[in-house]
Design an enzyme around this catalytic site. Structure first.
Site, mmCIF file in Angstrom:
data_model
loop_
_atom_site.group_PDB
_atom_site.id
_atom_site.type_symbol
_atom_site.label_atom_id
_atom_site.label_comp_id
_atom_site.label_asym_id
_atom_site.label_seq_id
_atom_site.Cartn_x
_atom_site.Cartn_y
_atom_site.Cartn_z
ATOM 1 N N ASP A 255 66.801 -32.122 6.263
ATOM 2 C CA ASP A 255 66.915 -32.717 7.607
ATOM 3 C C ASP A 255 68.315 -32.903 8.226
ATOM 4 O OD1 ASP A 255 64.227 -33.243 7.613
ATOM 5 O OD2 ASP A 255 64.162 -35.093 6.533
ATOM 6 N N GLN B 145 58.855 -24.886 6.113
ATOM 7 C CA GLN B 145 60.303 -25.201 6.566
ATOM 8 C C GLN B 145 61.276 -25.434 5.302
ATOM 9 O OE1 GLN B 145 60.595 -28.259 9.929
ATOM 10 N NE2 GLN B 145 58.646 -28.220 9.325
ATOM 11 N N ARG B 146 60.388 -25.953 3.960
ATOM 12 C CA ARG B 146 61.188 -26.209 2.719
ATOM 13 C C ARG B 146 61.351 -24.832 1.927
ATOM 14 N NH1 ARG B 146 62.222 -31.501 1.878
ATOM 15 N NH2 ARG B 146 61.041 -32.747 3.108
ATOM 16 N N GLU C 204 84.137 -0.897 3.789
ATOM 17 C CA GLU C 204 84.368 0.494 4.149
ATOM 18 C C GLU C 204 85.678 1.109 4.312
ATOM 19 O OE1 GLU C 204 82.851 0.536 8.168
ATOM 20 O OE2 GLU C 204 83.900 -1.131 8.937
ATOM 21 N N MET D 67 73.241 -1.248 10.970
ATOM 22 C CA MET D 67 72.054 -2.489 11.120
ATOM 23 C C MET D 67 72.805 -3.649 10.825
ATOM 24 S SD MET D 67 70.764 -1.961 7.113
ATOM 25 C CE MET D 67 69.565 -3.348 7.185
ATOM 26 N N GLN D 68 74.071 -3.840 10.382
ATOM 27 C CA GLN D 68 74.614 -5.063 10.500
ATOM 28 C C GLN D 68 75.124 -5.861 11.653
ATOM 29 O OE1 GLN D 68 77.943 -4.474 6.820
ATOM 30 N NE2 GLN D 68 76.893 -2.602 7.209
ATOM 31 N N ARG E 78 94.288 -4.861 11.919
ATOM 32 C CA ARG E 78 93.359 -5.514 12.552
ATOM 33 C C ARG E 78 92.854 -6.724 11.883
ATOM 34 N NH1 ARG E 78 91.093 -2.678 17.346
ATOM 35 N NH2 ARG E 78 89.007 -3.645 16.490
#
Length: 637
Positions: free
Chosen positions: A70, A190-191, A486, A519-520, A592
């Site tokens: 919750d 949900q749990r 990679e 796919m990532q 980068r």
């Protein structure tokens, strides 16, 4: 019960206890600790423990970790289990939304939250629901013309404090509007399910901090709870948190935006796609329109801005504007055309959503201001990339979705080998030179090793990892998992590592490799990315409105200060705006990536969980704070 528990602990020599649960469990733990001396006395009188045992166990240290779907515990931004519950809810809401739209039906979805509307509210933000009912804010409506999805917290109430049920809402919609309406109560689904990557990493980080807190504890140290503030672990007095959770006043103030002169703000996506980008666009556009601004969208990034591919909202909803193209052209070569179109469309502010290209593009815009006055408009960069390599932010929109994709794949790959003994999987992840995905996925999925560029490795390290796996195969666990970023090393490629493991493990284990690839970058955004993107978009547009007013001079916008071109990022405990020019010195442009990255400090935990014998640096850890203390200028996510 507490007497028996004390007896069990004393007999086993346990003096440190970590309690994982909600406010009930944590309150009980604090009571248990306060009664400890009396319990020892009673046990000694009953002859169940000796005086020597009582002396050795004279005090009990307790640290709490909050586990609750919750997210209803004061003092922490996120409880363990909440993100996983949101995953279950969003999966169902996404599936139902397509039916609601195609069949023109209204769906009322009831989610958990008897006293706290967090799940309902974040679900509504994430899926663009038309109505949301929560206990804290009776009868709240988001803007929208449809009525497809209504989210209801199980503890929702009306203005008079009377409970609002899903069936009552259905009857009202059918009776008043005549819409075909269905009710779905999600319940305990949900749990359950597989924990999300966020919860796995959160649990690991909080667990380490809890152990450090226990080992530093003294008889005078109050019982504490380890919490999350932004992206930083903090320690808070346990009973302060419990008391504030009980006493918190449920109130909601209507937020009013200043009536202001209409300004024109353009929004663009730059670079490769990242899940959650569209949520950021929708949020910026919606907030901009609510504030009375004219909002434009630019297709194909800086190249599109140079070509005049700029569109307004006429005839389209904000939520229908989506990422278009993979434009990686930077603005420097097109300053003249970009300046002309800024004037043509009267663009007074620019919100740039993207990765490293968006950041470097921002730097080029700052440089271009020396030649072109038209570029002297405020701009803000919202980091959105699976690589999570934008300087100035601990997180980027899209990285959590990519992380969950990798974790899900690793789980399935390991499961595929359930009937096969002694097998090692080598998996290549994306990220460029940034090892965030490989490291965090390794921590979440239980990898034996994760090779990254930021932590150079040699053939001896590879050999040590192989030897470790050889020893592992002698235990009951007959599977291995190795992740490789990679671009971690140009010579030690995925094929090289696969061949090395295959050769060195011959007769002991066999190897398989898997390159996850693009796919990532795809898939449905996770609740974290949707929620994070929505908040970042809203905050960026609010900042933009204020900065435009601040830069209005002599009938025009002129912004030429360093703080008029910023990156909006999560730094430790706060969302902050940082001038792109100040971030320049913190950047490794050749690779980068930022020069310093917070997640590198988590790598020792990965090795410890993989059962390597290494030391953990505990010099940097959380200190005990008080929940009542205000933290000025800090915004939780």
């Amino acid at each position: 019960g507490r007497l028996r528990a004390a007896h069990n602990l004393v007999k086993r020599g346990i003096t440190n206890l970590c309690v994982i649960g909600g406010d009930g469990s944590l309150t009980g733990a604090d009571t248990f600790r306060s009664e400890w001396s009396d319990l020892l006395s009673d046990l000694q009188k009953a002859g169940k423990i000796t005086a020597e045992e009582a002396t050795k166990s004279s005090y009990l240290n307790i640290v709490g970790l909050v586990g609750s779907i919750d997210n209803d515990f004061c003092g922490t931004d996120m409880t363990i289990g909440t993100d996983s519950a949101l995953h279950r809810i969003i999966e169902i809401v996404d599936a139902i939304t397509t039916t609601a739209q195609s069949h023109q039906r209204t769906f009322v979805l009831e989610v958990m939250g008897r006293h706290c509307g967090y799940l309902a509210l974040v679900t509504s933000l994430s899926c663009g629901a038309d109505w949301v009912f929560i206990p804290e804010c009776p009868e709240t409506r988001t803007r929208g013309s449809r009525l497809n999805i209504i989210i209801v917290a199980e503890g929702a109430i009306d203005k008079n404090g009377k409970p609002i049920t899903s069936e009552e809402i259905k009857e009202l919609v059918v009776k008043r509007l005549g819409y075909d309406t269905r009710v779905t109560v999600l319940g305990h689904v949900q749990r359950g399910g597989t924990p999300s990557a966020f919860d796995r990493i959160l649990g690991s980080r909080m667990g380490v901090e809890a152990v450090m807190a226990l080992l530093e504890g003294t008889p005078d140290t109050p019982a504490c709870v380890v919490s999350l503030s932004g992206n930083q672990a903090v320690r808070l007095p346990l009973m302060e948190c419990v008391q504030v959770t009980k006493d918190v006043t449920k109130a909601m103030n209507d937020r009013k935006f200043d009536e202001a002169t209409m300004h024109t703000v353009a929004v663009m996506n730059v670079g490769a796609p990242a899940a959650g980008m569209n949520a950021a666009v929708r949020s910026t556009v919606r907030i901009g329109l609510i504030q009375g601004n004219r909002v434009l969208v630019v297709h194909d990034g800086f190249e599109g801005l140079a070509k005049g591919q700029v569109w307004g909202p006429e005839g389209r909803r904000a939520k229908e504007w989506s990422w278009r193209g993979e434009a990686e052209t930077l603005p420097k070569k097109s300053f003249e055309q970009i300046s002309a179109n800024i004037t043509k469309f009267n663009i007074q502010g620019l919100i740039i959503i993207g990765g490293f290209e968006a950041y470097t593009g921002g730097l080029e815009l700052m440089e271009g201001r020396k030649q072109f006055d038209e570029l002297c408009i405020p701009f803000v960069v919202i980091p959105a990339t699976v690589s999570n390599n934008v300087p100035g932010s601990d997180f980027s929109v899209g990285a959590d979705t990519a992380l969950n994709t990798i974790c899900t794949t690793c789980d399935r790959i390991k499961q595929s080998a359930a009937g096969t003994k002694r097998r090692v999987f080598i998996i290549e992840t994306m990220g460029g030179y940034c090892g965030y995905l490989a490291t965090m996925a390794g921590l979440a999925a239980g990898a034996d090793a994760a090779y990254i560029f930021e932590e150079p490795f040699t053939i001896r390290d590879l050999q040590a990892n192989v030897e470790h796996l050889v020893q592992k195969m002698k235990t009951t666990v007959k599977r291995g998992l190795v992740l490789r970023n990679e671009k971690c090393n140009e010579n030690y490629t995925t094929d090289f590592i696969f061949n090395l493991y295959s050769e060195e493990g011959k007769g002991i284990f066999d190897s398989r490799k898997n390159v996850l690839g693009h796919m990532q970058q795809g898939g449905s955004p996770t609740p974290f990315d949707r929620n994070f993107a929505t908040k970042m978009g809203a905050k960026a547009m609010n900042w933009m409105s204020g900065k435009i007013k601040e830069s209005y001079r002599n009938g025009r916008i002129f912004a030429n200060t360093p703080d008029s071109g910023c990156v909006l990022g999560m730094r430790k405990r706060a969302l902050v705006f940082q001038p792109v020019t100040e971030l320049k010195d913190q950047t490794d442009f050749d690779h980068r990536i930022p020069k310093e990255q917070w997640w590198l400090k988590l790598r020792p935990i990965l090795k410890i969980l993989a059962k390597y014998e290494i030391d953990l640096d505990t010099t940097e850890h959380a200190h005990l704070e008080h929940i009542s203390r205000k933290r000025s200028g800090e915004t939780s996510i």
